[in-house]
Design a protein around this motif. Sequence first.
Motif, PDB file in Angstrom:
ATOM      1  N   MET A 199      16.096 -16.226  -2.135  1.00 54.53           N
ATOM      2  CA  MET A 199      15.066 -15.447  -1.444  1.00 54.53           C
ATOM      3  C   MET A 199      15.773 -14.650  -0.359  1.00 54.53           C
ATOM      4  SD  MET A 199      11.692 -14.931  -1.200  1.00 54.53           S
ATOM      5  CE  MET A 199      10.863 -16.363  -1.835  1.00 54.53           C
ATOM      6  N   GLU A 200      15.427 -13.384  -0.226  1.00 54.31           N
ATOM      7  CA  GLU A 200      15.986 -12.561   0.837  1.00 54.31           C
ATOM      8  C   GLU A 200      14.848 -12.093   1.739  1.00 54.31           C
ATOM      9  OE1 GLU A 200      19.820 -10.281  -0.651  1.00 54.31           O
ATOM     10  OE2 GLU A 200      18.078  -9.833  -1.906  1.00 54.31           O
TER      11      GLU A 200
ATOM     12  N   GLY B   9       3.366  -5.685   4.611  1.00 53.70           N
ATOM     13  CA  GLY B   9       2.912  -4.308   4.556  1.00 53.70           C
ATOM     14  C   GLY B   9       3.459  -3.433   5.659  1.00 53.70           C
ATOM     15  N   ASP B  10       4.151  -4.030   6.630  1.00 54.12           N
ATOM     16  CA  ASP B  10       4.594  -3.267   7.780  1.00 54.12           C
ATOM     17  C   ASP B  10       6.112  -3.284   7.920  1.00 54.12           C
ATOM     18  OD1 ASP B  10       4.450  -1.769  10.114  1.00 54.12           O
ATOM     19  OD2 ASP B  10       3.995  -3.492  11.368  1.00 54.12           O
ATOM     20  N   THR B  11       6.671  -4.445   8.261  1.00 50.37           N
ATOM     21  CA  THR B  11       8.104  -4.493   8.528  1.00 50.37           C
ATOM     22  C   THR B  11       8.844  -5.603   7.797  1.00 50.37           C
ATOM     23  OG1 THR B  11       7.784  -5.908  10.460  1.00 50.37           O
ATOM     24  CG2 THR B  11       7.851  -3.529  10.851  1.00 50.37           C
ATOM     25  N   GLN B  12       8.161  -6.601   7.292  1.00 53.40           N
ATOM     26  CA  GLN B  12       8.828  -7.752   6.678  1.00 53.40           C
ATOM     27  C   GLN B  12       8.578  -7.778   5.172  1.00 53.40           C
ATOM     28  OE1 GLN B  12      10.637 -10.346   8.564  1.00 53.40           O
ATOM     29  NE2 GLN B  12      10.591  -8.581   9.907  1.00 53.40           N
ATOM     30  N   VAL B  13       9.663  -7.999   4.418  1.00 55.38           N
ATOM     31  CA  VAL B  13       9.568  -8.124   2.969  1.00 55.38           C
ATOM     32  C   VAL B  13      10.421  -9.313   2.548  1.00 55.38           C
ATOM     33  CG1 VAL B  13      10.029  -7.028   0.740  1.00 55.38           C
ATOM     34  CG2 VAL B  13       9.321  -5.623   2.686  1.00 55.38           C
ATOM     35  N   ALA B  14       9.857 -10.171   1.722  1.00 59.06           N
ATOM     36  CA  ALA B  14      10.623 -11.249   1.113  1.00 59.06           C
ATOM     37  C   ALA B  14      10.758 -10.910  -0.365  1.00 59.06           C
ATOM     38  CB  ALA B  14       9.914 -12.589   1.285  1.00 59.06           C
ATOM     39  N   ALA B  15      11.963 -11.052  -0.886  1.00 58.77           N
ATOM     40  CA  ALA B  15      12.220 -10.757  -2.293  1.00 58.77           C
ATOM     41  C   ALA B  15      12.770 -12.002  -2.964  1.00 58.77           C
ATOM     42  CB  ALA B  15      13.214  -9.603  -2.415  1.00 58.77           C
ATOM     43  N   LEU B  16      12.094 -12.454  -4.004  1.00 55.61           N
ATOM     44  CA  LEU B  16      12.602 -13.537  -4.836  1.00 55.61           C
ATOM     45  C   LEU B  16      13.514 -12.883  -5.864  1.00 55.61           C
ATOM     46  CD1 LEU B  16      12.673 -16.477  -5.759  1.00 55.61           C
ATOM     47  CD2 LEU B  16      10.654 -15.994  -7.161  1.00 55.61           C
ATOM     48  N   THR B  17      14.769 -13.293  -5.884  1.00 58.42           N
ATOM     49  CA  THR B  17      15.796 -12.590  -6.635  1.00 58.42           C
ATOM     50  C   THR B  17      16.562 -13.552  -7.534  1.00 58.42           C
ATOM     51  OG1 THR B  17      16.026 -11.123  -4.747  1.00 58.42           O
ATOM     52  CG2 THR B  17      17.785 -11.066  -6.356  1.00 58.42           C
TER      53      THR B  17
ATOM     54  N   ALA C  42      21.874  -8.523  -8.622  1.00 65.37           N
ATOM     55  CA  ALA C  42      20.688  -9.167  -8.053  1.00 65.37           C
ATOM     56  C   ALA C  42      19.466  -8.523  -8.697  1.00 65.37           C
ATOM     57  CB  ALA C  42      20.656  -8.995  -6.542  1.00 65.37           C
ATOM     58  N   ALA C  43      18.736  -9.302  -9.444  1.00 65.33           N
ATOM     59  CA  ALA C  43      17.562  -8.795 -10.152  1.00 65.33           C
ATOM     60  C   ALA C  43      16.298  -9.303  -9.467  1.00 65.33           C
ATOM     61  CB  ALA C  43      17.602  -9.249 -11.604  1.00 65.33           C
ATOM     62  N   PRO C  44      15.601  -8.442  -8.728  1.00 63.31           N
ATOM     63  CA  PRO C  44      14.388  -8.897  -8.042  1.00 63.31           C
ATOM     64  C   PRO C  44      13.304  -9.274  -9.047  1.00 63.31           C
ATOM     65  CG  PRO C  44      14.631  -6.525  -7.826  1.00 63.31           C
ATOM     66  CD  PRO C  44      15.862  -7.026  -8.507  1.00 63.31           C
ATOM     67  N   ARG C  45      12.625 -10.377  -8.746  1.00 64.42           N
ATOM     68  CA  ARG C  45      11.556 -10.861  -9.625  1.00 64.42           C
ATOM     69  C   ARG C  45      10.187 -10.757  -8.991  1.00 64.42           C
ATOM     70  NH1 ARG C  45      14.073 -16.447 -11.194  1.00 64.42           N
ATOM     71  NH2 ARG C  45      11.883 -16.929 -11.102  1.00 64.42           N
ATOM     72  N   ALA C  46      10.116 -10.799  -7.659  1.00 71.70           N
ATOM     73  CA  ALA C  46       8.827 -10.690  -6.969  1.00 71.70           C
ATOM     74  C   ALA C  46       9.068 -10.250  -5.532  1.00 71.70           C
ATOM     75  CB  ALA C  46       8.092 -12.032  -6.991  1.00 71.70           C
ATOM     76  N   PHE C  47       8.117  -9.516  -5.003  1.00 77.66           N
ATOM     77  CA  PHE C  47       8.173  -9.073  -3.610  1.00 77.66           C
ATOM     78  C   PHE C  47       6.919  -9.546  -2.889  1.00 77.66           C
ATOM     79  CE2 PHE C  47      10.758  -6.047  -5.906  1.00 77.66           C
ATOM     80  CZ  PHE C  47      11.853  -5.865  -5.081  1.00 77.66           C
ATOM     81  N   PHE C  48       7.103  -9.950  -1.642  1.00 79.53           N
ATOM     82  CA  PHE C  48       6.000 -10.377  -0.793  1.00 79.53           C
ATOM     83  C   PHE C  48       6.172  -9.635   0.522  1.00 79.53           C
ATOM     84  CE2 PHE C  48       7.495 -13.739  -3.537  1.00 79.53           C
ATOM     85  CZ  PHE C  48       6.347 -14.083  -4.241  1.00 79.53           C
TER      86      PHE C  48
ATOM     87  N   ALA D 115       7.684  -0.713   3.910  1.00 79.70           N
ATOM     88  CA  ALA D 115       8.844  -1.602   3.937  1.00 79.70           C
ATOM     89  C   ALA D 115       9.181  -2.067   2.526  1.00 79.70           C
ATOM     90  CB  ALA D 115       8.567  -2.787   4.863  1.00 79.70           C
ATOM     91  N   GLU D 116       8.173  -2.431   1.767  1.00 79.59           N
ATOM     92  CA  GLU D 116       8.422  -2.905   0.402  1.00 79.59           C
ATOM     93  C   GLU D 116       9.047  -1.819  -0.460  1.00 79.59           C
ATOM     94  OE1 GLU D 116       6.087  -4.567  -3.525  1.00 79.59           O
ATOM     95  OE2 GLU D 116       5.195  -4.964  -1.556  1.00 79.59           O
ATOM     96  N   LEU D 117       8.576  -0.591  -0.352  1.00 76.12           N
ATOM     97  CA  LEU D 117       9.153   0.497  -1.143  1.00 76.12           C
ATOM     98  C   LEU D 117      10.616   0.748  -0.765  1.00 76.12           C
ATOM     99  CD1 LEU D 117       6.230   3.074  -1.434  1.00 76.12           C
ATOM    100  CD2 LEU D 117       7.147   1.567  -3.205  1.00 76.12           C
ATOM    101  N   ALA D 118      10.942   0.614   0.517  1.00 73.98           N
ATOM    102  CA  ALA D 118      12.332   0.787   0.955  1.00 73.98           C
ATOM    103  C   ALA D 118      13.223  -0.278   0.329  1.00 73.98           C
ATOM    104  CB  ALA D 118      12.416   0.740   2.483  1.00 73.98           C
ATOM    105  N   VAL D 119      12.766  -1.527   0.319  1.00 72.95           N
ATOM    106  CA  VAL D 119      13.566  -2.618  -0.255  1.00 72.95           C
ATOM    107  C   VAL D 119      13.670  -2.456  -1.770  1.00 72.95           C
ATOM    108  CG1 VAL D 119      13.702  -5.121  -0.587  1.00 72.95           C
ATOM    109  CG2 VAL D 119      13.097  -4.173   1.658  1.00 72.95           C
ATOM    110  N   ARG D 120      12.569  -2.095  -2.413  1.00 71.10           N
ATOM    111  CA  ARG D 120      12.619  -1.854  -3.866  1.00 71.10           C
ATOM    112  C   ARG D 120      13.619  -0.736  -4.188  1.00 71.10           C
ATOM    113  NH1 ARG D 120       8.518  -3.712  -7.402  1.00 71.10           N
ATOM    114  NH2 ARG D 120       6.946  -4.974  -6.345  1.00 71.10           N
ATOM    115  N   ALA D 121      13.599   0.322  -3.393  1.00 71.81           N
ATOM    116  CA  ALA D 121      14.526   1.438  -3.609  1.00 71.81           C
ATOM    117  C   ALA D 121      15.965   0.971  -3.462  1.00 71.81           C
ATOM    118  CB  ALA D 121      14.216   2.579  -2.635  1.00 71.81           C
TER     119      ALA D 121
END
Length: 127
Positions: A95-96, A75-83, A66-72, A3-9
């Motif tokens: 936060m998204e 590991g499965d389906t939920q990602v929070a991105a501090l942007t 939108a410049a992401p600064r951190a991802f949380f 999930a995190e790689l998908a959001v980063r992409a």
Amino acid sequence: MSAELAVRALYDHVAAGDFDSVTQLLDEDVVFLQADSLPFGGEWRGTSGFAEMAARINSAWPGFAAAPRAFFSNGDTQVAALTKLIGDGIDMDMMELWTVVANRITRCQPFYFDTAAAVQSAKEYRS
């Protein structure tokens, strides 16, 4: 793909202006929820909804990025991105919360740290 790689992409493709690749990451029924008080507020569905929302955001804040600064991630389906949001008239954090199912983004809900300031900055830019 996690999930995190998908959001980063997604962030990488948006930054590169590669919206064809962005839409390949989105589920056909993806939902983007924006605060109703914003000029682009509401519920946006599907890839066409995403495109319309993006156009309205860019109208409110030309040069928006939108410049992401951190991802949380769980590991499965939920990602929070501090942007960090930047553009003409906007400079703030948000936060998204993203949901990813079967490598496809199905939902995004941003939480602006100061929605009133976001609304005001859009009004000031447009006037």
